[in-house]
Design an enzyme around this catalytic site. Structure first.
Site, PDB file in Angstrom:
ATOM      1  N   GLU A 147      30.008  42.665  84.487  1.00 25.46           N
ATOM      2  CA  GLU A 147      30.837  42.486  82.597  1.00 25.46           C
ATOM      3  C   GLU A 147      29.548  42.941  81.849  1.00 25.46           C
ATOM      4  OE1 GLU A 147      32.938  43.698  79.718  1.00 25.46           O
ATOM      5  OE2 GLU A 147      33.595  43.198  81.723  1.00 25.46           O
ATOM      6  N   PRO A 188      26.238  46.896  94.213  1.00 25.05           N
ATOM      7  CA  PRO A 188      27.052  46.720  95.399  1.00 25.05           C
ATOM      8  C   PRO A 188      28.220  47.068  95.718  1.00 25.05           C
ATOM      9  CG  PRO A 188      24.564  45.495  95.664  1.00 25.05           C
ATOM     10  CD  PRO A 188      25.337  46.029  93.695  1.00 25.05           C
ATOM     11  N   PRO A 212      44.267  38.424  40.946  1.00 25.48           N
ATOM     12  CA  PRO A 212      44.583  37.367  40.602  1.00 25.48           C
ATOM     13  C   PRO A 212      43.956  36.425  39.672  1.00 25.48           C
ATOM     14  CG  PRO A 212      44.587  36.692  42.592  1.00 25.48           C
ATOM     15  CD  PRO A 212      44.340  38.129  42.973  1.00 25.48           C
ATOM     16  N   ASP A 256      39.642  43.209  31.345  1.00 21.59           N
ATOM     17  CA  ASP A 256      41.079  42.630  30.431  1.00 21.59           C
ATOM     18  C   ASP A 256      41.126  41.642  30.176  1.00 21.59           C
ATOM     19  OD1 ASP A 256      42.442  44.935  29.641  1.00 21.59           O
ATOM     20  OD2 ASP A 256      43.961  45.195  31.485  1.00 21.59           O
ATOM     21  N   LYS A 285      44.136  41.587  25.825  1.00 21.20           N
ATOM     22  CA  LYS A 285      44.841  41.538  24.966  1.00 21.20           C
ATOM     23  C   LYS A 285      45.678  40.006  25.386  1.00 21.20           C
ATOM     24  CE  LYS A 285      46.143  45.579  25.801  1.00 21.20           C
ATOM     25  NZ  LYS A 285      47.645  46.921  26.067  1.00 21.20           N
ATOM     26  N   GLY A 337      42.941  42.716  35.354  1.00 16.62           N
ATOM     27  CA  GLY A 337      43.829  41.776  36.694  1.00 16.62           C
ATOM     28  C   GLY A 337      45.416  42.466  37.378  1.00 16.62           C
ATOM     29  N   GLY A 338      45.243  40.794  38.896  1.00 17.29           N
ATOM     30  CA  GLY A 338      45.766  42.024  40.450  1.00 17.29           C
ATOM     31  C   GLY A 338      46.192  43.500  40.391  1.00 17.29           C
ATOM     32  N   ASP A 339      46.951  43.501  40.795  1.00 17.52           N
ATOM     33  CA  ASP A 339      46.989  45.407  40.498  1.00 17.52           C
ATOM     34  C   ASP A 339      47.038  45.975  39.745  1.00 17.52           C
ATOM     35  OD1 ASP A 339      47.589  47.596  43.265  1.00 17.52           O
ATOM     36  OD2 ASP A 339      48.581  48.104  41.788  1.00 17.52           O
TER      37      ASP A 339
HETATM   38  C1  LIG Z   1      50.209  42.012  31.945  1.00 21.07           C
HETATM   39  S1  LIG Z   1      50.527  41.352  33.968  1.00 21.07           S
HETATM   40  C2  LIG Z   1      49.479  41.793  34.976  1.00 21.07           C
HETATM   41  C3  LIG Z   1      50.196  41.338  36.251  1.00 21.07           C
HETATM   42  C4  LIG Z   1      48.898  42.103  37.014  1.00 21.07           C
HETATM   43  N1  LIG Z   1      48.630  43.432  36.844  1.00 21.07           N
HETATM   44  C5  LIG Z   1      49.315  41.874  38.704  1.00 21.07           C
HETATM   45  O1  LIG Z   1      49.704  42.696  39.231  1.00 21.07           O
HETATM   46  O2  LIG Z   1      49.009  40.416  38.578  1.00 21.07           O
HETATM   47  C6  LIG Z   1      49.791  39.325  33.154  1.00 21.07           C
HETATM   48  C7  LIG Z   1      51.247  38.564  33.951  1.00 21.07           C
HETATM   49  O3  LIG Z   1      50.510  38.346  35.625  1.00 21.07           O
HETATM   50  C8  LIG Z   1      50.842  37.010  36.041  1.00 21.07           C
HETATM   51  N2  LIG Z   1      49.326  36.609  36.470  1.00 21.07           N
HETATM   52  C9  LIG Z   1      48.461  37.015  36.329  1.00 21.07           C
HETATM   53  N3  LIG Z   1      47.252  36.543  36.542  1.00 21.07           N
HETATM   54  C10 LIG Z   1      47.725  35.622  37.619  1.00 21.07           C
HETATM   55  C11 LIG Z   1      47.062  34.554  38.317  1.00 21.07           C
HETATM   56  N4  LIG Z   1      45.933  34.214  38.554  1.00 21.07           N
HETATM   57  N5  LIG Z   1      48.411  32.665  38.281  1.00 21.07           N
HETATM   58  C12 LIG Z   1      49.411  32.948  37.729  1.00 21.07           C
HETATM   59  N6  LIG Z   1      49.883  34.176  37.413  1.00 21.07           N
HETATM   60  C13 LIG Z   1      49.190  35.611  37.118  1.00 21.07           C
HETATM   61  C14 LIG Z   1      51.140  36.511  34.719  1.00 21.07           C
HETATM   62  O4  LIG Z   1      52.585  35.909  34.632  1.00 21.07           O
HETATM   63  C15 LIG Z   1      50.989  37.279  33.821  1.00 21.07           C
HETATM   64  O5  LIG Z   1      51.885  36.628  32.509  1.00 21.07           O
END
Ligand SMILES: C[S@@+](CC[C@H](N)C(=O)[O-])C[C@H]1O[C@@H](n2cnc3c(N)ncnc32)[C@H](O)[C@@H]1O
Length: 468
Positions: free
Chosen positions: A22, A43, A227, A250, A272, A303-305
């Site tokens: 191996e 071998p 998140p 943001d 905001k 935040g998030g996506d």
């Molecule tokens: C304007 S939206 C944006 C969402 C974001 N674009 C996403 O894909 O998660 C904001 C909301 O996302 C949720 N959120 C974002 N971050 C969070 C976290 N760490 N824990 C719980 N809720 C969250 C809450 O409901 C919050 O009011």
């Protein structure tokens, strides 16, 4: 430095491998990847080696090693783990003036093979000089994680434009600046995302713009920050942050994430909060446009996506209408982050066949949703921005047939160190939010899957009376 680092060109050159187990197969894979014409002497050999010999891709001599096997070779590797044989190969190779590597025996070798990160044309070798191979492997894992998978393709892509760029940017210093901004910019990001055709067109227009003497254009990369936990940033988000000239972010993006940006990047807060409009949408659009027009690489960090209740689409539309290039890096959305944090699968065989992300806030208060569809059992509902309207949303679901006893979870500041997870039922949702003084950002998960929440969260939950 104990060893001289070097990369050997073995393409179509003869190499000898002694051993058929191996470890020999592992070395054989590497030698063949580098294009060597390999002769194996052993071998007996494992199936992988014999199959290659049967297919004519290597030469296999099924017998013990003889010093004359080294004739005509440019390098030798011994992987027999038999001291006498390994020693004989090493001595014969040294006598013949050939570089020799004996697996796990640096004392017998004249060269060692490093731990490698292999991205096609881009190869990184890591050596601890034989002192700590495990450390070398750990370093390799760290580097593997930090480097995009398509780095080799990026190198090849750049190579195909080398002469065109050399012709358009003859000055060496200016050319270096061009390539630096290329590797940091959106065209390279497209290649790394596997969109080479789009990247090729963008590169052609970049080169043409240079040849007509126009300044480099800025652009905006819309990046999902996830998140909250900085470790949940994607590798591509990190790379965009580390090459940005300006980061526009943001309220939901914490300082630990903004700190991952390039040290010299300008950082502009446009958060905001409810009732506090630090910058309204038109101002944000105008700011992004002016930064891009000033030739900056802008990261719009959300935040998030960016495309899930993030107004990413609106900002992108505005920028494109004004001729600014926009590209996107997705992020982990709050529903996915909070579900993972609470141990709640959003879908689960037998409990939920669908999941819907809804916002708890319409343009003027409570949103206009398809309540009958959301109220169906076996369906998880994730509510964003829903704390203040939760009671009315819950009532709508109950009125449309969802059981009052449907479990709900409210995850506030999910994935952050002060995250809270509260569990209740649909009819107690409003009271739970009020009595437990839950603050945002919070995500509400409704559905049978909540019953699977991590045991710890369930243990903490205090039973509540139904609201009203
Ligand atoms: C304007 S939206 C944006 C969402 C974001 N674009 C996403 O894909 O998660 C904001 C909301 O996302 C949720 N959120 C974002 N971050 C969070 C976290 N760490 N824990 C719980 N809720 C969250 C809450 O409901 C919050 O009011």
């Amino acid at each position: 430095m104990k060893y001289f680092p070097a990369f050997l060109d073995l393409s179509d050159r003869p190499a000898l491998l002694v051993g058929g187990g191996e470890p020999a197969a592992r070395k054989l894979r590497l030698l063949r990847k580098a294009g060597a014409r390999v002769t194996v002497v052993a071998p007996q050999a494992v199936a992988e080696i014999t199959a290659l010999a049967d297919g004519g891709q290597i030469v296999l001599h099924r017998r013990p090693f003889r010093p004359r096997d080294l004739r005509g070779q440019v390098l030798a590797v011994s992987a027999t783990a038999v001291d006498g044989v390994d020693r004989a190969v090493a001595e014969a190779a040294k006598a013949a003036g050939l570089p020799v590597n004996v697996v796990d025996r640096p004392d017998l070798s004249t060269f060692v093979t490093p731990a490698i990160v292999d991205r096609g044309q881009v190869v990184i070798g890591i050596s601890t000089g034989g002192a700590a191979p495990v450390l070398a492997r750990r370093l390799r894992t760290a580097i593997e994680a930090a480097l995009p998978a398509r780095l080799g393709r990026l190198a090849r892509f750049a190579e195909t434009f080398r002469s065109a760029v050399a012709a358009t940017v003859p000055d060496g210093r200016a050319r270096r600046v061009f390539w630096e901004s290329f590797f940091d910019g959106p065209v390279a990001r497209r290649v790394l995302a596997g969109q080479e055709n789009v990247a090729r067109e963008a590169m052609l227009s970049l080169v043409n713009r240079r040849s007509s003497g126009q300044a480099l254009k800025g652009g905006v990369t819309m990046v999902g920050a996830g998140p909250g936990d900085p470790d949940l940033l994607t590798l591509r988000a990190l790379s965009a942050l580390q090459t940005a000239d300006a980061v526009v972010y943001d309220r939901l993006v914490g300082p630990e994430i903004v700190d991952r940006a390039r040290r010299d990047a300008e950082r502009i807060y446009v958060g905001k909060a409810k009732g506090d409009h630090s910058a309204d949408q038109d101002e944000i659009n105008a700011l992004l446009l002016s930064l891009a027009r000033a030739g900056k690489r802008v990261v719009r960090l959300k935040g998030g996506d960016p495309f899930i209740f993030g107004r990413g689409g609106e900002e992108a539309e505005f920028l494109r209408r004004h001729g600014v290039e926009v590209d996107f890096v997705p992020g982990i959305t709050a529903a996915a982050g909070c579900a993972a944090a609470a141990g709640i699968p959003l879908t689960h065989r037998g409990l939920a066949q669908a999941v819907t992300f809804v916002t708890g806030h319409g343009a003027d208060g409570e949103p206009d949703l398809d309540w009958a569809a959301l109220a169906r059992a076996g369906h998880t509902v994730a509510i964003y921005i829903g704390l203040s309207t939760a009671g009315r949303l819950a009532q709508q679901l109950i009125d449309h047939g969802r059981a009052a006893s449907t479990p709900v979870a409210v995850v506030s500041r999910g994935t952050l160190p002060d995250q809270r997870i509260e569990i209740g039922t649909l009819d107690t949702l409003e009271a739970m939010i009020r009595n437990r003084e839950i603050e945002g950002p919070a995500l509400i998960l409704i559905g049978e899957v909540v019953s699977l929440a991590a045991a710890a969260a369930l243990a903490d939950a205090v039973p509540l009376q139904a609201a009203g």
